[in-house]
Design a protein around this motif. Structure first.
Motif, mmCIF file in Angstrom:
data_model
loop_
_atom_site.group_PDB
_atom_site.id
_atom_site.type_symbol
_atom_site.label_atom_id
_atom_site.label_comp_id
_atom_site.label_asym_id
_atom_site.label_seq_id
_atom_site.Cartn_x
_atom_site.Cartn_y
_atom_site.Cartn_z
ATOM 1 N N SER A 108 20.966 -1.981 -62.757
ATOM 2 C CA SER A 108 19.535 -1.891 -63.058
ATOM 3 C C SER A 108 18.664 -1.930 -61.808
ATOM 4 C CB SER A 108 19.117 -3.033 -63.990
ATOM 5 O OG SER A 108 19.094 -4.266 -63.278
ATOM 6 N N ARG A 109 19.246 -2.342 -60.673
ATOM 7 C CA ARG A 109 18.500 -2.474 -59.406
ATOM 8 C C ARG A 109 17.286 -3.384 -59.599
ATOM 9 N NH1 ARG A 109 20.985 2.221 -59.882
ATOM 10 N NH2 ARG A 109 19.522 3.100 -61.336
ATOM 11 N N GLY A 110 17.454 -4.421 -60.429
ATOM 12 C CA GLY A 110 16.367 -5.294 -60.845
ATOM 13 C C GLY A 110 15.656 -6.066 -59.747
ATOM 14 N N ALA A 111 16.283 -6.313 -58.620
ATOM 15 C CA ALA A 111 15.637 -7.073 -57.546
ATOM 16 C C ALA A 111 14.705 -6.213 -56.697
ATOM 17 C CB ALA A 111 16.694 -7.714 -56.643
ATOM 18 N N MET A 112 14.739 -4.910 -56.913
ATOM 19 C CA MET A 112 13.926 -3.993 -56.118
ATOM 20 C C MET A 112 12.581 -3.731 -56.779
ATOM 21 S SD MET A 112 15.833 -3.118 -53.469
ATOM 22 C CE MET A 112 16.406 -4.815 -53.401
#
Length: 129
Positions: A99-103
């Motif tokens: 999900s690339r949630g930290a970006m």
């Protein structure tokens, strides 16, 4: 699709030379100072980096097998030059995140286009003894 070896070579020869001059002061960018596993030589690698929850997260655009990532993991940390200051970081961990949630949203979308799913998390504080 993580960036190809051909792109990596071009970046190492051209883009990184320019990037090293400005990446340490621009938001969303930094320079990772790390020591070679075999040579002991110090290297500096420009990266996309963001601060999250007492840690820094680096997008691994060349994947988790890049030499600089292996160097940081082997050494247990690195020094990050970002926004005009040097920050010692500890406890590196490669995290796979579809999900690339930290970006941030715009960065998340761009990283999705080039299929980046791996990130290096680094703590701001050393682990408790």
């Amino acid at each position: 699709m993580v960036l190809s070896k051909r792109v990596a070579r071009f970046n190492r020869v051209v883009t990184n030379r320019v990037g090293k001059r400005v990446a340490g002061s621009l938001p969303g960018f930094g320079i990772v100072a790390h020591r070679g596993r075999r040579s002991g030589k110090e290297y500096r690698t420009p990266v996309n980096v963001f601060r999250r929850d007492g840690a820094y997260v680096v997008a691994l655009t060349y994947g988790p097998d890049a030499d600089w990532v292996k160097n940081v993991l082997a050494d247990g940390g690195c020094v990050l030059h970002t926004r005009g200051r040097a920050v010692r970081l500890y406890s590196p961990e490669v995290v796979h995140d579809e999900s690339r949630g930290a970006m941030p949203p715009g960065v998340r979308q761009f990283l999705g286009v080039i299929a980046v799913r791996d990130f290096l998390w680094l703590a701001e504080h050393p682990p408790a003894a």
